[in-house]
Design a protein around this motif. Structure first.
Motif, PDB file in Angstrom:
ATOM      1  N   SER A  50      19.675  -0.239  10.738  1.00 16.64           N
ATOM      2  CA  SER A  50      18.674  -1.160  11.283  1.00 16.64           C
ATOM      3  C   SER A  50      18.837  -2.539  10.632  1.00 16.64           C
ATOM      4  O   SER A  50      19.216  -2.642   9.471  1.00 16.64           O
ATOM      5  CB  SER A  50      17.277  -0.611  10.985  1.00 16.64           C
ATOM      6  N   PRO A  51      18.496  -3.609  11.361  1.00 18.67           N
ATOM      7  CA  PRO A  51      18.523  -4.943  10.748  1.00 18.67           C
ATOM      8  C   PRO A  51      17.309  -5.226   9.855  1.00 18.67           C
ATOM      9  O   PRO A  51      17.216  -6.290   9.255  1.00 18.67           O
ATOM     10  CB  PRO A  51      18.553  -5.880  11.961  1.00 18.67           C
ATOM     11  N   ARG A  52      16.400  -4.259   9.766  1.00 22.12           N
ATOM     12  CA  ARG A  52      15.199  -4.464   8.940  1.00 22.12           C
ATOM     13  C   ARG A  52      15.566  -4.475   7.451  1.00 22.12           C
ATOM     14  O   ARG A  52      16.385  -3.696   7.002  1.00 22.12           O
ATOM     15  CB  ARG A  52      14.163  -3.372   9.194  1.00 22.12           C
ATOM     16  N   GLN A  53      14.936  -5.371   6.715  1.00 20.81           N
ATOM     17  CA  GLN A  53      15.083  -5.450   5.264  1.00 20.81           C
ATOM     18  C   GLN A  53      13.795  -4.914   4.644  1.00 20.81           C
ATOM     19  O   GLN A  53      12.722  -5.475   4.867  1.00 20.81           O
ATOM     20  CB  GLN A  53      15.288  -6.910   4.822  1.00 20.81           C
ATOM     21  N   ARG A  54      13.893  -3.830   3.885  1.00 22.71           N
ATOM     22  CA  ARG A  54      12.696  -3.219   3.294  1.00 22.71           C
ATOM     23  C   ARG A  54      12.916  -3.076   1.799  1.00 22.71           C
ATOM     24  O   ARG A  54      13.969  -2.608   1.362  1.00 22.71           O
ATOM     25  CB  ARG A  54      12.419  -1.865   3.932  1.00 22.71           C
ATOM     26  N   TYR A  55      11.900  -3.480   1.029  1.00 27.00           N
ATOM     27  CA  TYR A  55      12.000  -3.468  -0.420  1.00 27.00           C
ATOM     28  C   TYR A  55      10.784  -2.796  -1.053  1.00 27.00           C
ATOM     29  O   TYR A  55       9.654  -2.959  -0.593  1.00 27.00           O
ATOM     30  CB  TYR A  55      12.088  -4.903  -0.961  1.00 27.00           C
ATOM     31  N   LEU A  56      11.068  -2.084  -2.121  1.00 28.61           N
ATOM     32  CA  LEU A  56      10.045  -1.558  -3.016  1.00 28.61           C
ATOM     33  C   LEU A  56       9.968  -2.564  -4.157  1.00 28.61           C
ATOM     34  O   LEU A  56      10.984  -2.918  -4.754  1.00 28.61           O
ATOM     35  CB  LEU A  56      10.450  -0.181  -3.536  1.00 28.61           C
ATOM     36  N   ILE A  57       8.772  -3.029  -4.436  1.00 29.15           N
ATOM     37  CA  ILE A  57       8.593  -4.053  -5.463  1.00 29.15           C
ATOM     38  C   ILE A  57       7.832  -3.457  -6.636  1.00 29.15           C
ATOM     39  O   ILE A  57       6.811  -2.793  -6.457  1.00 29.15           O
ATOM     40  CB  ILE A  57       7.871  -5.281  -4.874  1.00 29.15           C
ATOM     41  N   LYS A  58       8.376  -3.725  -7.812  1.00 32.78           N
ATOM     42  CA  LYS A  58       7.775  -3.199  -9.034  1.00 32.78           C
ATOM     43  C   LYS A  58       7.280  -4.356  -9.887  1.00 32.78           C
ATOM     44  O   LYS A  58       7.873  -5.431  -9.900  1.00 32.78           O
ATOM     45  CB  LYS A  58       8.780  -2.359  -9.800  1.00 32.78           C
ATOM     46  N   ALA A  59       6.179  -4.112 -10.579  1.00 29.62           N
ATOM     47  CA  ALA A  59       5.626  -5.066 -11.533  1.00 29.62           C
ATOM     48  C   ALA A  59       5.680  -4.397 -12.898  1.00 29.62           C
ATOM     49  O   ALA A  59       5.016  -3.371 -13.100  1.00 29.62           O
ATOM     50  CB  ALA A  59       4.195  -5.440 -11.167  1.00 29.62           C
ATOM     51  N   ASP A  60       6.502  -4.934 -13.770  1.00 25.43           N
ATOM     52  CA  ASP A  60       6.686  -4.353 -15.102  1.00 25.43           C
ATOM     53  C   ASP A  60       6.975  -2.851 -15.025  1.00 25.43           C
ATOM     54  O   ASP A  60       6.413  -2.061 -15.777  1.00 25.43           O
ATOM     55  CB  ASP A  60       5.468  -4.638 -15.983  1.00 25.43           C
ATOM     56  N   GLY A  61       7.810  -2.460 -14.076  1.00 29.77           N
ATOM     57  CA  GLY A  61       8.230  -1.068 -13.931  1.00 29.77           C
ATOM     58  C   GLY A  61       7.313  -0.189 -13.111  1.00 29.77           C
ATOM     59  O   GLY A  61       7.655   0.957 -12.819  1.00 29.77           O
ATOM     60  N   ASN A  62       6.152  -0.696 -12.720  1.00 32.94           N
ATOM     61  CA  ASN A  62       5.199   0.092 -11.936  1.00 32.94           C
ATOM     62  C   ASN A  62       5.312  -0.247 -10.456  1.00 32.94           C
ATOM     63  O   ASN A  62       5.510  -1.404 -10.088  1.00 32.94           O
ATOM     64  CB  ASN A  62       3.766  -0.191 -12.405  1.00 32.94           C
ATOM     65  N   ASN A  63       5.149   0.766  -9.597  1.00 35.58           N
ATOM     66  CA  ASN A  63       5.162   0.537  -8.154  1.00 35.58           C
ATOM     67  C   ASN A  63       4.035  -0.418  -7.784  1.00 35.58           C
ATOM     68  O   ASN A  63       2.876  -0.142  -8.056  1.00 35.58           O
ATOM     69  CB  ASN A  63       4.986   1.855  -7.404  1.00 35.58           C
ATOM     70  N   ALA A  64       4.402  -1.556  -7.177  1.00 37.35           N
ATOM     71  CA  ALA A  64       3.406  -2.576  -6.885  1.00 37.35           C
ATOM     72  C   ALA A  64       3.239  -2.869  -5.401  1.00 37.35           C
ATOM     73  O   ALA A  64       2.136  -3.162  -4.955  1.00 37.35           O
ATOM     74  CB  ALA A  64       3.750  -3.872  -7.625  1.00 37.35           C
ATOM     75  N   ALA A  65       4.336  -2.801  -4.623  1.00 32.49           N
ATOM     76  CA  ALA A  65       4.220  -3.206  -3.215  1.00 32.49           C
ATOM     77  C   ALA A  65       5.442  -2.756  -2.423  1.00 32.49           C
ATOM     78  O   ALA A  65       6.475  -2.396  -2.986  1.00 32.49           O
ATOM     79  CB  ALA A  65       4.065  -4.725  -3.115  1.00 32.49           C
ATOM     80  N   ILE A  66       5.270  -2.828  -1.121  1.00 31.77           N
ATOM     81  CA  ILE A  66       6.349  -2.598  -0.156  1.00 31.77           C
ATOM     82  C   ILE A  66       6.337  -3.804   0.776  1.00 31.77           C
ATOM     83  O   ILE A  66       5.269  -4.251   1.209  1.00 31.77           O
ATOM     84  CB  ILE A  66       6.087  -1.337   0.693  1.00 31.77           C
ATOM     85  N   VAL A  67       7.516  -4.310   1.096  1.00 32.92           N
ATOM     86  CA  VAL A  67       7.612  -5.394   2.067  1.00 32.92           C
ATOM     87  C   VAL A  67       8.798  -5.121   2.980  1.00 32.92           C
ATOM     88  O   VAL A  67       9.815  -4.577   2.539  1.00 32.92           O
ATOM     89  CB  VAL A  67       7.729  -6.787   1.397  1.00 32.92           C
ATOM     90  N   GLU A  68       8.612  -5.471   4.242  1.00 29.01           N
ATOM     91  CA  GLU A  68       9.698  -5.309   5.214  1.00 29.01           C
ATOM     92  C   GLU A  68       9.691  -6.503   6.149  1.00 29.01           C
ATOM     93  O   GLU A  68       8.638  -6.942   6.608  1.00 29.01           O
ATOM     94  CB  GLU A  68       9.492  -4.022   6.013  1.00 29.01           C
ATOM     95  N   TYR A  69      10.901  -7.029   6.404  1.00 26.18           N
ATOM     96  CA  TYR A  69      11.023  -8.118   7.371  1.00 26.18           C
ATOM     97  C   TYR A  69      12.328  -7.965   8.134  1.00 26.18           C
ATOM     98  O   TYR A  69      13.219  -7.214   7.744  1.00 26.18           O
ATOM     99  CB  TYR A  69      10.934  -9.487   6.690  1.00 26.18           C
ATOM    100  N   ILE A  70      12.414  -8.685   9.230  1.00 26.61           N
ATOM    101  CA  ILE A  70      13.613  -8.707  10.059  1.00 26.61           C
ATOM    102  C   ILE A  70      13.882 -10.162  10.408  1.00 26.61           C
ATOM    103  O   ILE A  70      12.976 -10.900  10.795  1.00 26.61           O
ATOM    104  CB  ILE A  70      13.441  -7.814  11.312  1.00 26.61           C
ATOM    105  N   LEU A  71      15.122 -10.590  10.210  1.00 24.45           N
ATOM    106  CA  LEU A  71      15.472 -11.988  10.455  1.00 24.45           C
ATOM    107  C   LEU A  71      15.609 -12.320  11.935  1.00 24.45           C
ATOM    108  O   LEU A  71      15.391 -13.461  12.330  1.00 24.45           O
ATOM    109  CB  LEU A  71      16.774 -12.347   9.728  1.00 24.45           C
ATOM    110  N   ASN A  72      15.970 -11.322  12.746  1.00 23.10           N
ATOM    111  CA  ASN A  72      16.164 -11.574  14.177  1.00 23.10           C
ATOM    112  C   ASN A  72      15.702 -10.351  14.954  1.00 23.10           C
ATOM    113  O   ASN A  72      16.468  -9.417  15.159  1.00 23.10           O
ATOM    114  CB  ASN A  72      17.638 -11.880  14.456  1.00 23.10           C
ATOM    115  N   ASN A  73      14.439 -10.382  15.372  1.00 26.15           N
ATOM    116  CA  ASN A  73      13.896  -9.279  16.161  1.00 26.15           C
ATOM    117  C   ASN A  73      14.586  -9.277  17.527  1.00 26.15           C
ATOM    118  O   ASN A  73      14.541 -10.283  18.236  1.00 26.15           O
ATOM    119  CB  ASN A  73      12.384  -9.461  16.321  1.00 26.15           C
ATOM    120  N   PRO A  74      15.230  -8.170  17.900  1.00 24.68           N
ATOM    121  CA  PRO A  74      15.934  -8.146  19.182  1.00 24.68           C
ATOM    122  C   PRO A  74      15.036  -8.394  20.394  1.00 24.68           C
ATOM    123  O   PRO A  74      15.522  -8.815  21.436  1.00 24.68           O
ATOM    124  CB  PRO A  74      16.530  -6.735  19.249  1.00 24.68           C
ATOM    125  N   LYS A  75      13.727  -8.186  20.249  1.00 24.14           N
ATOM    126  CA  LYS A  75      12.811  -8.380  21.387  1.00 24.14           C
ATOM    127  C   LYS A  75      12.558  -9.850  21.693  1.00 24.14           C
ATOM    128  O   LYS A  75      12.381 -10.216  22.846  1.00 24.14           O
ATOM    129  CB  LYS A  75      11.489  -7.666  21.127  1.00 24.14           C
TER     130      LYS A  75
END
Length: 155
Positions: A50-75
């Motif tokens: 998939s062209p989606r970019q998804r990241y798990l973000i940690k703050a000082d080693g702890n699970n802090a957030a999830i983010v996902e984006y796509i640079l060019n949505n095919p729709k």
């Protein structure tokens, strides 16, 4: 300090932890307060190829957030921020804004002029946040049986 890790099926437990600290969102999206291991696993398996970019973000080693984006949505051929969820213990600490601004910079580096996102109807805290980040509503539409506010920002 925030660290970004590319998400993949081996991050299922980390994402599940973050997701299940946000029962309000889960009720809006899934119709119940918790998501299952299987649901998160399926979502992460869908990243393969998939062209989606998804990241798990940690703050000082702890699970802090999830983010996902796509640079060019095919729709519509526009970049979209598909998902941003912060672990409840990190709410109201500026992490969502920091993550969003990093995504915005990445999108700008790719010569994109607009960014879009959708917010489920009833998610007033999210709408308020995105309006503060400079987004404006461009339409309300139905998607998978739910009302979705489509927001856009000129970068």
């Amino acid at each position: 300090m925030l660290t970004w890790e590319k998400s993949s099926p081996d991050k299922t437990m980390d994402e599940l932890e973050i997701m299940n600290t946000n029962p309000f969102y889960n009720k809006l999206f899934y119709g119940r307060g918790e998501v299952t291991f299987e649901e998160v696993t399926e979502e992460l398996k869908g990243l393969e190829g998939s062209p989606r970019q998804r990241y798990l973000i940690k703050a000082d080693g702890n699970n802090a957030a999830i983010v996902e984006y796509i640079l060019n949505n095919p729709k519509d051929h526009k970049p979209w921020l598909g998902f941003l969820m912060v672990h409840s213990t990190f709410h109201r600490q500026g992490i969502a804004k920091e993550i969003y601004l990093a995504c915005e910079e990445e999108i700008k580096k790719n010569n994109k002029q607009y960014l879009r996102l959708g917010v489920l109807s009833g998610n007033i805290p999210a709408l308020s946040f995105w309006f503060r980040m400079g987004f404006a509503e461009i339409e309300v539409k139905e998607s998978e049986g739910k009302l979705l506010h489509i927001l856009e920002k000129y970068l």
